[in-house]
Design a protein around this motif. Sequence first.
Motif, PDB file in Angstrom:
ATOM      1  N   ASP A  36      45.529 -34.546 -19.855  1.00  0.00           N
ATOM      2  CA  ASP A  36      46.872 -34.184 -19.431  1.00  0.00           C
ATOM      3  C   ASP A  36      46.910 -34.487 -17.926  1.00  0.00           C
ATOM      4  O   ASP A  36      45.940 -35.018 -17.356  1.00  0.00           O
ATOM      5  N   VAL A  37      48.018 -34.192 -17.264  1.00  0.00           N
ATOM      6  CA  VAL A  37      48.148 -34.540 -15.846  1.00  0.00           C
ATOM      7  C   VAL A  37      47.046 -33.874 -15.026  1.00  0.00           C
ATOM      8  O   VAL A  37      46.399 -34.525 -14.199  1.00  0.00           O
ATOM      9  N   ARG A  38      46.809 -32.584 -15.253  1.00  0.00           N
ATOM     10  CA  ARG A  38      45.772 -31.881 -14.481  1.00  0.00           C
ATOM     11  C   ARG A  38      44.408 -32.539 -14.668  1.00  0.00           C
ATOM     12  O   ARG A  38      43.672 -32.760 -13.718  1.00  0.00           O
ATOM     13  N   ARG A  39      44.055 -32.843 -15.902  1.00  0.00           N
ATOM     14  CA  ARG A  39      42.741 -33.438 -16.160  1.00  0.00           C
ATOM     15  C   ARG A  39      42.636 -34.847 -15.583  1.00  0.00           C
ATOM     16  O   ARG A  39      41.552 -35.276 -15.185  1.00  0.00           O
ATOM     17  N   LEU A  40      43.739 -35.570 -15.536  1.00  0.00           N
ATOM     18  CA  LEU A  40      43.691 -36.901 -14.931  1.00  0.00           C
ATOM     19  C   LEU A  40      43.531 -36.792 -13.415  1.00  0.00           C
ATOM     20  O   LEU A  40      42.770 -37.553 -12.803  1.00  0.00           O
ATOM     21  N   LEU A  41      44.207 -35.830 -12.799  1.00  0.00           N
ATOM     22  CA  LEU A  41      43.997 -35.591 -11.368  1.00  0.00           C
ATOM     23  C   LEU A  41      42.550 -35.156 -11.122  1.00  0.00           C
ATOM     24  O   LEU A  41      41.922 -35.588 -10.150  1.00  0.00           O
ATOM     25  N   ASN A  42      42.028 -34.317 -12.003  1.00  0.00           N
ATOM     26  CA  ASN A  42      40.633 -33.893 -11.916  1.00  0.00           C
ATOM     27  C   ASN A  42      39.704 -35.106 -12.009  1.00  0.00           C
ATOM     28  O   ASN A  42      38.709 -35.207 -11.281  1.00  0.00           O
ATOM     29  N   HIS A  43      40.021 -36.033 -12.905  1.00  0.00           N
ATOM     30  CA  HIS A  43      39.233 -37.268 -13.066  1.00  0.00           C
ATOM     31  C   HIS A  43      39.196 -38.053 -11.750  1.00  0.00           C
ATOM     32  O   HIS A  43      38.135 -38.548 -11.345  1.00  0.00           O
ATOM     33  N   LEU A  44      40.335 -38.156 -11.078  1.00  0.00           N
ATOM     34  CA  LEU A  44      40.372 -38.869  -9.797  1.00  0.00           C
ATOM     35  C   LEU A  44      39.507 -38.170  -8.752  1.00  0.00           C
ATOM     36  O   LEU A  44      38.797 -38.822  -7.979  1.00  0.00           O
ATOM     37  N   LEU A  45      39.560 -36.849  -8.729  1.00  0.00           N
ATOM     38  CA  LEU A  45      38.737 -36.090  -7.782  1.00  0.00           C
ATOM     39  C   LEU A  45      37.258 -36.159  -8.144  1.00  0.00           C
ATOM     40  O   LEU A  45      36.391 -36.222  -7.263  1.00  0.00           O
ATOM     41  N   PHE A  46      36.959 -36.148  -9.433  1.00  0.00           N
ATOM     42  CA  PHE A  46      35.585 -36.170  -9.924  1.00  0.00           C
ATOM     43  C   PHE A  46      34.885 -37.475  -9.532  1.00  0.00           C
ATOM     44  O   PHE A  46      33.760 -37.470  -9.035  1.00  0.00           O
ATOM     45  N   TRP A  47      35.547 -38.606  -9.788  1.00  0.00           N
ATOM     46  CA  TRP A  47      34.932 -39.910  -9.526  1.00  0.00           C
ATOM     47  C   TRP A  47      35.164 -40.424  -8.110  1.00  0.00           C
ATOM     48  O   TRP A  47      34.488 -41.355  -7.661  1.00  0.00           O
ATOM     49  N   GLY A  48      36.104 -39.822  -7.378  1.00  0.00           N
ATOM     50  CA  GLY A  48      36.435 -40.307  -6.041  1.00  0.00           C
ATOM     51  C   GLY A  48      35.254 -40.459  -5.099  1.00  0.00           C
ATOM     52  O   GLY A  48      35.063 -41.521  -4.494  1.00  0.00           O
ATOM     53  N   PRO A  49      34.405 -39.439  -4.946  1.00  0.00           N
ATOM     54  CA  PRO A  49      33.260 -39.596  -4.042  1.00  0.00           C
ATOM     55  C   PRO A  49      32.309 -40.715  -4.468  1.00  0.00           C
ATOM     56  O   PRO A  49      31.739 -41.402  -3.621  1.00  0.00           O
ATOM     57  N   SER A  50      32.140 -40.925  -5.755  1.00  0.00           N
ATOM     58  CA  SER A  50      31.269 -42.006  -6.225  1.00  0.00           C
ATOM     59  C   SER A  50      31.872 -43.368  -5.887  1.00  0.00           C
ATOM     60  O   SER A  50      31.152 -44.294  -5.482  1.00  0.00           O
ATOM     61  N   ALA A  79      46.979 -32.343  -1.995  1.00  0.00           N
ATOM     62  CA  ALA A  79      46.360 -32.709  -0.720  1.00  0.00           C
ATOM     63  C   ALA A  79      44.934 -33.184  -0.932  1.00  0.00           C
ATOM     64  O   ALA A  79      44.486 -34.142  -0.288  1.00  0.00           O
ATOM     65  N   ASP A  80      44.213 -32.541  -1.858  1.00  0.00           N
ATOM     66  CA  ASP A  80      42.834 -32.944  -2.128  1.00  0.00           C
ATOM     67  C   ASP A  80      42.773 -34.365  -2.705  1.00  0.00           C
ATOM     68  O   ASP A  80      41.934 -35.170  -2.293  1.00  0.00           O
ATOM     69  N   VAL A  81      43.672 -34.665  -3.644  1.00  0.00           N
ATOM     70  CA  VAL A  81      43.684 -36.010  -4.233  1.00  0.00           C
ATOM     71  C   VAL A  81      44.088 -37.029  -3.169  1.00  0.00           C
ATOM     72  O   VAL A  81      43.484 -38.099  -3.051  1.00  0.00           O
ATOM     73  N   GLU A  82      45.093 -36.700  -2.376  1.00  0.00           N
ATOM     74  CA  GLU A  82      45.534 -37.626  -1.334  1.00  0.00           C
ATOM     75  C   GLU A  82      44.404 -37.897  -0.332  1.00  0.00           C
ATOM     76  O   GLU A  82      44.155 -39.052   0.038  1.00  0.00           O
ATOM     77  N   THR A  83      43.712 -36.846   0.082  1.00  0.00           N
ATOM     78  CA  THR A  83      42.588 -37.022   1.015  1.00  0.00           C
ATOM     79  C   THR A  83      41.513 -37.908   0.404  1.00  0.00           C
ATOM     80  O   THR A  83      41.004 -38.825   1.061  1.00  0.00           O
ATOM     81  N   GLN A  84      41.176 -37.661  -0.865  1.00  0.00           N
ATOM     82  CA  GLN A  84      40.143 -38.463  -1.516  1.00  0.00           C
ATOM     83  C   GLN A  84      40.582 -39.921  -1.656  1.00  0.00           C
ATOM     84  O   GLN A  84      39.802 -40.840  -1.404  1.00  0.00           O
ATOM     85  N   LEU A  85      41.825 -40.154  -2.030  1.00  0.00           N
ATOM     86  CA  LEU A  85      42.303 -41.535  -2.155  1.00  0.00           C
ATOM     87  C   LEU A  85      42.296 -42.236  -0.802  1.00  0.00           C
ATOM     88  O   LEU A  85      41.941 -43.418  -0.720  1.00  0.00           O
ATOM     89  N   ASN A  86      42.683 -41.535   0.245  1.00  0.00           N
ATOM     90  CA  ASN A  86      42.643 -42.139   1.578  1.00  0.00           C
ATOM     91  C   ASN A  86      41.213 -42.493   1.985  1.00  0.00           C
ATOM     92  O   ASN A  86      40.978 -43.517   2.632  1.00  0.00           O
ATOM     93  N   ARG A  87      40.259 -41.664   1.595  1.00  0.00           N
ATOM     94  CA  ARG A  87      38.847 -41.961   1.899  1.00  0.00           C
ATOM     95  C   ARG A  87      38.374 -43.194   1.120  1.00  0.00           C
ATOM     96  O   ARG A  87      37.619 -44.012   1.642  1.00  0.00           O
ATOM     97  N   ILE A  88      38.810 -43.311  -0.130  1.00  0.00           N
ATOM     98  CA  ILE A  88      38.463 -44.495  -0.929  1.00  0.00           C
ATOM     99  C   ILE A  88      39.053 -45.745  -0.294  1.00  0.00           C
ATOM    100  O   ILE A  88      38.366 -46.764  -0.135  1.00  0.00           O
ATOM    101  N   VAL A  89      40.313 -45.673   0.081  1.00  0.00           N
ATOM    102  CA  VAL A  89      40.970 -46.828   0.711  1.00  0.00           C
ATOM    103  C   VAL A  89      40.247 -47.205   1.998  1.00  0.00           C
ATOM    104  O   VAL A  89      39.974 -48.390   2.245  1.00  0.00           O
ATOM    105  N   ASP A  90      39.934 -46.220   2.817  1.00  0.00           N
ATOM    106  CA  ASP A  90      39.234 -46.503   4.071  1.00  0.00           C
ATOM    107  C   ASP A  90      37.885 -47.179   3.805  1.00  0.00           C
ATOM    108  O   ASP A  90      37.540 -48.175   4.443  1.00  0.00           O
TER     109      ASP A  90
END
Length: 193
Positions: A36-50, A79-90
């Motif tokens: 669902d939306v929450r779990r997909l956002l969780n997926h982005l946060l989960f894999w983001g650091p990797s 904010a957490d997802v946005e921060t993680q995505l910005n770190r990935i982009v950087d």
Amino acid sequence: MSDTQLTARAATPLLEIIRNIKPDQLDAPTPCAEYDVRRLLNHLLFWGPSLEGAARKETVPPPAESDSAVDLTGGDWAADVETQLNRIVDAWSKPRAWAGTTHMGGPTELPAALVGGMVLSELVVHGWDLAKATGQHLVVADDVAGEVHKEVTKTATLGREMGAYGPEVPVPASSSTVDRVLGLTGRDPAWTP
């Protein structure tokens, strides 16, 4: 357009979608049947650091065996997802990120350009997933869509073998590039909640 610029341009529409998700939409279904939306956002946060670590040639294991084992969406999830995505982009904005080999959270060494292509695909495809689930529209630049189509075409069979993609959904050749990407990843471009 270099790969380093494409990453930022692939992330921008996803960031806009995330900013417009309302808290009452977190339980809405997505085109990813298991999320669902929450779990997909969780997926982005989960894999983001990797994914971020892969750009830096650092092995960053995910925080658990699977993203269903943890919930990283507490607090200010947007904010957490946005921060993680910005770190990935950087991290992927550096030319060295695309050179040589790297790891995506595990011991297997992969071509960095392959992982970078997977990152582009994640940003666009999951952006579409979240947009469809929350009644928004994802706008992807033609050159970004073309690059993602090229990458997904190369990795679709592997993605299906790994369980990341479902069976291919036939999409007419006259369809948009994004719709053809979706079909390759096992998504129906006409999906509705």
